[in-house]
Design a protein around this motif. Structure first.
Motif, PDB file in Angstrom:
ATOM      1  N   GLN A  78       8.329  -2.105 -23.368  1.00 39.10           N
ATOM      2  CA  GLN A  78       8.753  -1.697 -22.032  1.00 39.10           C
ATOM      3  C   GLN A  78       7.709  -0.820 -21.349  1.00 39.10           C
ATOM      4  N   LYS A  79       7.157   0.095 -22.135  1.00 38.72           N
ATOM      5  CA  LYS A  79       6.169   1.017 -21.569  1.00 38.72           C
ATOM      6  C   LYS A  79       4.941   0.253 -21.067  1.00 38.72           C
ATOM      7  N   SER A  80       4.501  -0.701 -21.858  1.00 32.90           N
ATOM      8  CA  SER A  80       3.327  -1.481 -21.459  1.00 32.90           C
ATOM      9  C   SER A  80       3.631  -2.287 -20.192  1.00 32.90           C
ATOM     10  N   ILE A  81       4.804  -2.901 -20.151  1.00 32.03           N
ATOM     11  CA  ILE A  81       5.176  -3.675 -18.958  1.00 32.03           C
ATOM     12  C   ILE A  81       5.246  -2.751 -17.741  1.00 32.03           C
ATOM     13  N   ASP A  82       5.857  -1.566 -17.929  1.00 35.29           N
ATOM     14  CA  ASP A  82       6.006  -0.620 -16.808  1.00 35.29           C
ATOM     15  C   ASP A  82       4.653  -0.202 -16.232  1.00 35.29           C
ATOM     16  N   ILE A  83       3.755   0.190 -17.133  1.00 34.61           N
ATOM     17  CA  ILE A  83       2.482   0.761 -16.648  1.00 34.61           C
ATOM     18  C   ILE A  83       1.449  -0.325 -16.373  1.00 34.61           C
ATOM     19  N   ASN A  84       1.297  -1.279 -17.305  1.00 30.28           N
ATOM     20  CA  ASN A  84       0.227  -2.264 -17.166  1.00 30.28           C
ATOM     21  C   ASN A  84       0.566  -3.388 -16.182  1.00 30.28           C
ATOM     22  N   LEU A  85       1.837  -3.521 -15.836  1.00 33.50           N
ATOM     23  CA  LEU A  85       2.201  -4.606 -14.912  1.00 33.50           C
ATOM     24  C   LEU A  85       2.966  -4.097 -13.682  1.00 33.50           C
ATOM     25  N   THR A  86       4.173  -3.556 -13.924  1.00 33.47           N
ATOM     26  CA  THR A  86       5.040  -3.234 -12.783  1.00 33.47           C
ATOM     27  C   THR A  86       4.409  -2.199 -11.840  1.00 33.47           C
ATOM     28  N   SER A  87       3.775  -1.178 -12.401  1.00 32.52           N
ATOM     29  CA  SER A  87       3.202  -0.132 -11.533  1.00 32.52           C
ATOM     30  C   SER A  87       2.143  -0.722 -10.592  1.00 32.52           C
ATOM     31  N   HIS A  88       1.406  -1.717 -11.056  1.00 31.02           N
ATOM     32  CA  HIS A  88       0.376  -2.352 -10.207  1.00 31.02           C
ATOM     33  C   HIS A  88       1.027  -3.105  -9.046  1.00 31.02           C
ATOM     34  N   GLU A  89       2.141  -3.742  -9.365  1.00 35.67           N
ATOM     35  CA  GLU A  89       2.858  -4.489  -8.313  1.00 35.67           C
ATOM     36  C   GLU A  89       3.381  -3.526  -7.251  1.00 35.67           C
ATOM     37  N   ARG A  90       3.951  -2.389  -7.718  1.00 29.96           N
ATOM     38  CA  ARG A  90       4.483  -1.396  -6.777  1.00 29.96           C
ATOM     39  C   ARG A  90       3.371  -0.822  -5.904  1.00 29.96           C
ATOM     40  N   LEU A  91       2.255  -0.506  -6.548  1.00 31.28           N
ATOM     41  CA  LEU A  91       1.137   0.089  -5.814  1.00 31.28           C
ATOM     42  C   LEU A  91       0.591  -0.902  -4.785  1.00 31.28           C
ATOM     43  N   LEU A  92       0.360  -2.121  -5.222  1.00 28.72           N
ATOM     44  CA  LEU A  92      -0.192  -3.126  -4.299  1.00 28.72           C
ATOM     45  C   LEU A  92       0.756  -3.329  -3.124  1.00 28.72           C
ATOM     46  N   LYS A  93       2.038  -3.443  -3.434  1.00 27.96           N
ATOM     47  CA  LYS A  93       3.053  -3.640  -2.391  1.00 27.96           C
ATOM     48  C   LYS A  93       2.977  -2.519  -1.343  1.00 27.96           C
ATOM     49  N   ALA A  94       2.870  -1.280  -1.839  1.00 28.37           N
ATOM     50  CA  ALA A  94       2.825  -0.141  -0.914  1.00 28.37           C
ATOM     51  C   ALA A  94       1.518  -0.097  -0.124  1.00 28.37           C
ATOM     52  N   CYS A  95       0.455  -0.643  -0.699  1.00 29.86           N
ATOM     53  CA  CYS A  95      -0.858  -0.579  -0.034  1.00 29.86           C
ATOM     54  C   CYS A  95      -1.074  -1.716   0.962  1.00 29.86           C
ATOM     55  N   ILE A  96      -0.372  -2.836   0.779  1.00 25.31           N
ATOM     56  CA  ILE A  96      -0.660  -4.027   1.590  1.00 25.31           C
ATOM     57  C   ILE A  96      -0.642  -3.764   3.111  1.00 25.31           C
ATOM     58  N   PRO A  97       0.364  -3.054   3.639  1.00 26.77           N
ATOM     59  CA  PRO A  97       0.354  -2.842   5.097  1.00 26.77           C
ATOM     60  C   PRO A  97      -0.924  -2.153   5.573  1.00 26.77           C
ATOM     61  N   TYR A  98      -1.495  -1.280   4.741  1.00 25.94           N
ATOM     62  CA  TYR A  98      -2.717  -0.557   5.122  1.00 25.94           C
ATOM     63  C   TYR A  98      -3.954  -1.400   4.875  1.00 25.94           C
ATOM     64  N   LEU A  99      -3.928  -2.199   3.799  1.00 19.62           N
ATOM     65  CA  LEU A  99      -5.056  -3.093   3.537  1.00 19.62           C
ATOM     66  C   LEU A  99      -5.216  -4.099   4.675  1.00 19.62           C
ATOM     67  N   LYS A 100      -4.088  -4.540   5.221  1.00 19.20           N
ATOM     68  CA  LYS A 100      -4.144  -5.488   6.350  1.00 19.20           C
ATOM     69  C   LYS A 100      -4.885  -4.873   7.538  1.00 19.20           C
ATOM     70  N   LEU A 101      -4.846  -3.538   7.649  1.00 18.91           N
ATOM     71  CA  LEU A 101      -5.544  -2.842   8.731  1.00 18.91           C
ATOM     72  C   LEU A 101      -6.890  -2.294   8.258  1.00 18.91           C
ATOM     73  N   GLY A 102      -7.304  -2.697   7.044  1.00 14.49           N
ATOM     74  CA  GLY A 102      -8.528  -2.157   6.449  1.00 14.49           C
ATOM     75  C   GLY A 102      -9.781  -2.814   7.013  1.00 14.49           C
ATOM     76  N   LEU A 103     -10.933  -2.274   6.614  1.00 15.06           N
ATOM     77  CA  LEU A 103     -12.220  -2.802   7.052  1.00 15.06           C
ATOM     78  C   LEU A 103     -12.805  -3.579   5.883  1.00 15.06           C
TER      79      LEU A 103
END
Ligand code: ZN
Length: 658
Positions: A508-533
């Motif tokens: 569970q720990k590996s899934i949480d950190i090595n997978l799920t956290s990346h999905e959460r981070l990317l999801k939160a960053c996408i609106p800003y990446l779309k406005l990125g340079l």
């Protein structure tokens, strides 16, 4: 304003005039209300004997590029007085010629270029000369009846010089005005809309008189209730992060180069940006002409439609250039360097964090002066043509032509997770070395103070917590204006357990950190990446995805899932020009976990020497954190501008991968 002279400190300098000059220059530099970032200059006249045994009068004057706050003896350019005085008698001289001939008259060719005010310092017949751009003096002269007010304050013991262009023209003007005067009758010089000079044969006296005279102007502002004080009330919350990121994107498009943006929204800036006639007062001109190099002539005013406001600023800038430009001049980019964003705060734009900090200081002083002058009858800056002359001064244009290429990530914003060690830490340092502003996230609290380089912001963040991620993104946007590069690297290597014995918690720990956290981070960053340079995402996966090993199911499965997520993200984000690529590094050994002891044990486990273990690949090379960081930077940069959805191994070659 208080004198900072300290007898104990000063004692060691009293016998050496140049050292005393260094000391009192630093005292001036310590007071930001007197000089800011390279503003102001000082000098001392010393008789020096040369190699022929002759005595020469030398002016040691602040060298260009030095700051009074930190100046050392080496920061003073030694120029022959007789040459400077001869130059003052010339009717005309271009500033380029002036600089050339002053350089030729220096007794130390390795010294910096003398200040452009060297001739003016030479004309003043006193050993020590101090010049500042004191806020309150300039503020009072930047009003409709400024000259009358300043004369009321100082009376007839000052020489009053109307505004002319700094450099030779100013020196020549003062030369003409002072041909027949008795200098003993004067305590100093007021340069209208520019600053103040004091002088004396005694170094301390010249400094103390500066403080004394500037204090008089301060008292005047107090007496006329023109001092701006700010009540510290809590800030309202800010919910326009996306709008701010899009403002920064528009500015970069206008500037045709990546730019950082910072929103200053403490009470003072909020108050300023909420003044009802902000569109008028922020667009009259700078505090002193030398600020134009940093701030451009005026601020942009951002209201309900920033896109239109920025377009209008650029259009107006073009008109201003065309109106005042002389043949052969190159127009600077038409993007503003600061803006009053109505009811939100003051925004700064620059290609690196130093620029943002300098702009913060200058605009803070400027907005105070503007409001002071408003209380004295109205902020009245110099007319545009005078500001243009300084902005497009041939000395500045020459600097522009000489300036080298900006570092490859200048003006760009990167966010790196797992940044406190190994690949993450090396990536932060490499992105910053290439000019990016970097936000370094890690769960390790040491991250806050780990990086001393300007432009790296360490934030404690548990990437498995959405609240932490949201906070980190908000800090990124407020400080740097956007997000262009995401390096999703945080990860753990769980203990080796075969599936038969795999603990639920390990999995569970590996899934949480090595997978799920990346999905959460990317999801939160996408609106800003779309406005990125030129936005780029680099996902740090693992060699294990392509060549798994027994006992590493929890790790390999999470990293394989992460790789699959990156592939889908590449598909989904391509239409927004966001690239998503995956890097598959082999294990790196140059981190704290891999002590000599651990390495020895692992190598023994595989019946290898440590060296064999570290280079167990086809090319027989060790993969270091720096190697991986270097490839990540390349994947985030121009070389990969046309690649998305790719998986790049960095493992020394592995027959199972090949
Ligand atoms: Zn000056």
């Amino acid at each position: 304003m208080k004198s900072l002279w300290n007898d104990k400190e000063a004692k060691q300098y009293l016998s050496d005039p140049l050292q005393l000059r260094v000391y009192t220059s630093q005292l001036l530099g310590r007071e930001p209300d007197l000089v800011l970032h390279g503003g102001g200059n000082t000098s001392v006249k010393i008789n020096v004997s040369n190699i022929f045994g002759e005595t020469e009068a030398i002016l040691y004057v602040k060298g260009s590029g030095w700051d009074l706050a930190t100046i050392q003896a080496a920061g003073f350019a030694p120029v022959k007085m007789d040459v400077l005085l001869k130059m003052a008698r010339l009717k005309e001289l271009t500033d380029t010629e002036m600089v050339k001939w002053q350089r030729a008259a220096m007794i130390d060719p390795s010294a910096p270029n003398p200040s452009v005010e060297a001739i003016l310092h030479a004309i003043i017949p006193y050993k020590f000369v101090d010049h500042t751009h004191a806020d309150c003096v300039v503020t009072i002269t930047n009003t409709p009846d400024g000259e009358k007010r300043i004369r009321d304050i100082y009376g007839d013991r000052m020489i009053y010089v109307p505004y002319v262009m700094p450099g030779f023209i100013l020196a020549r003007k003062v030369f003409e005005m002072t041909q027949k005067i008795d200098w003993k009758k004067y305590d100093g010089i007021i340069l209208l809309n520019h600053g103040i000079f004091t002088f004396d044969d005694d170094g301390r006296e010249s400094y103390e008189r500066m403080i004394h005279l500037v204090s008089k102007a301060e008292r005047y502002l107090h007496k006329h209730k023109a001092v701006i004080s700010v009540k510290k009330t809590p800030q309202s919350s800010f919910n326009k992060l996306l709008e701010f990121a899009s403002i920064r994107q528009l500015i970069a498009q206008k500037a045709k180069t990546p730019m950082l943006a910072r929103l200053n929204r403490s009470q003072e800036q909020l108050n300023f940006a909420s003044i009802s006639n902000i569109s008028s007062i922020a667009t009259r001109g700078p505090l002193t002409p030398d600020h134009v190099i940093r701030t451009k002539r005026i601020a942009a005013i951002l209201g309900k439609t920033p896109q239109n406001d920025i377009a209008k600023f650029a259009e107006d800038y073009r008109k201003y250039f065309n109106r005042y430009a002389k043949a052969g001049m190159t127009m600077l980019d038409p993007a503003p360097r600061w803006a009053a964003w109505k009811n939100e705060g003051v925004v700064l734009f620059g290609t690196n964090v130093s620029d943002l900090e300098i702009l913060t200081d200058i605009t803070n002083h400027t907005i105070r002066s503007i409001q002071s002058a408003e209380r004295l009858g109205g902020w009245t800056a110099l007319p545009p043509e005078d500001i243009f002359d300084v902005e497009y001064w041939d000395l500045e244009q020459a600097k522009l032509k000489k300036a080298g290429k900006a570092p490859s990530f200048a003006g760009k914003v990167a966010l790196v997770t797992g940044a406190a060690s190994g690949i993450g830490k090396a990536t932060v340092e490499m992105l910053a070395a290439q000019g990016a502003a970097v936000v370094a996230l890690d769960i390790n609290p040491q991250i806050k103070n780990m990086f001393t380089k300007k432009g790296i912001l360490g934030i404690v963040c548990d990437v498995t917590k959405e609240k932490d991620i949201a906070m980190a993104i908000q800090t990124t946007i407020l400080n740097f204006g956007g997000l262009d590069i995401l390096v999703s690297n945080a990860g753990i290597f769980p203990p080796g357990e075969h599936i038969e014995n795999l603990k639920a918690d390990t999995w569970q720990k590996s899934i949480d950190i090595n997978l799920t956290s990346h999905e959460r981070l990317l999801k939160a960053c996408i609106p800003y990446l779309k406005l990125g340079l030129d936005p780029a995402v680099v996902i740090v996966a693992s060699k294990n995805v392509l060549a798994p090993g027994p006992g590493a199911a929890a790790y390999s499965v999470a990293k394989a899932g992460l790789t699959q997520m990156a592939r889908v993200a590449a598909l989904e984000l391509a239409s927004y020009n966001v690239r998503v690529n995956v890097i598959h590094p082999n294990q790196v050994f140059d981190t704290a976990i891999w002590t000599d002891e651990v390495l020895k044990n692992r190598a023994a486990h595989y019946k290898m020497t440590v060296e064999e273990y570290k280079t167990n690949n086809l090319l027989k090379v060790e993969i270091t954190s720096k190697d991986v960081a270097s490839l990540i930077c390349t994947m985030a940069g121009q070389v990969f501008a046309k690649t998305t959805g790719a998986q790049i191994p960095i493992d020394g070659g592995n027959d199972r991968v090949i």
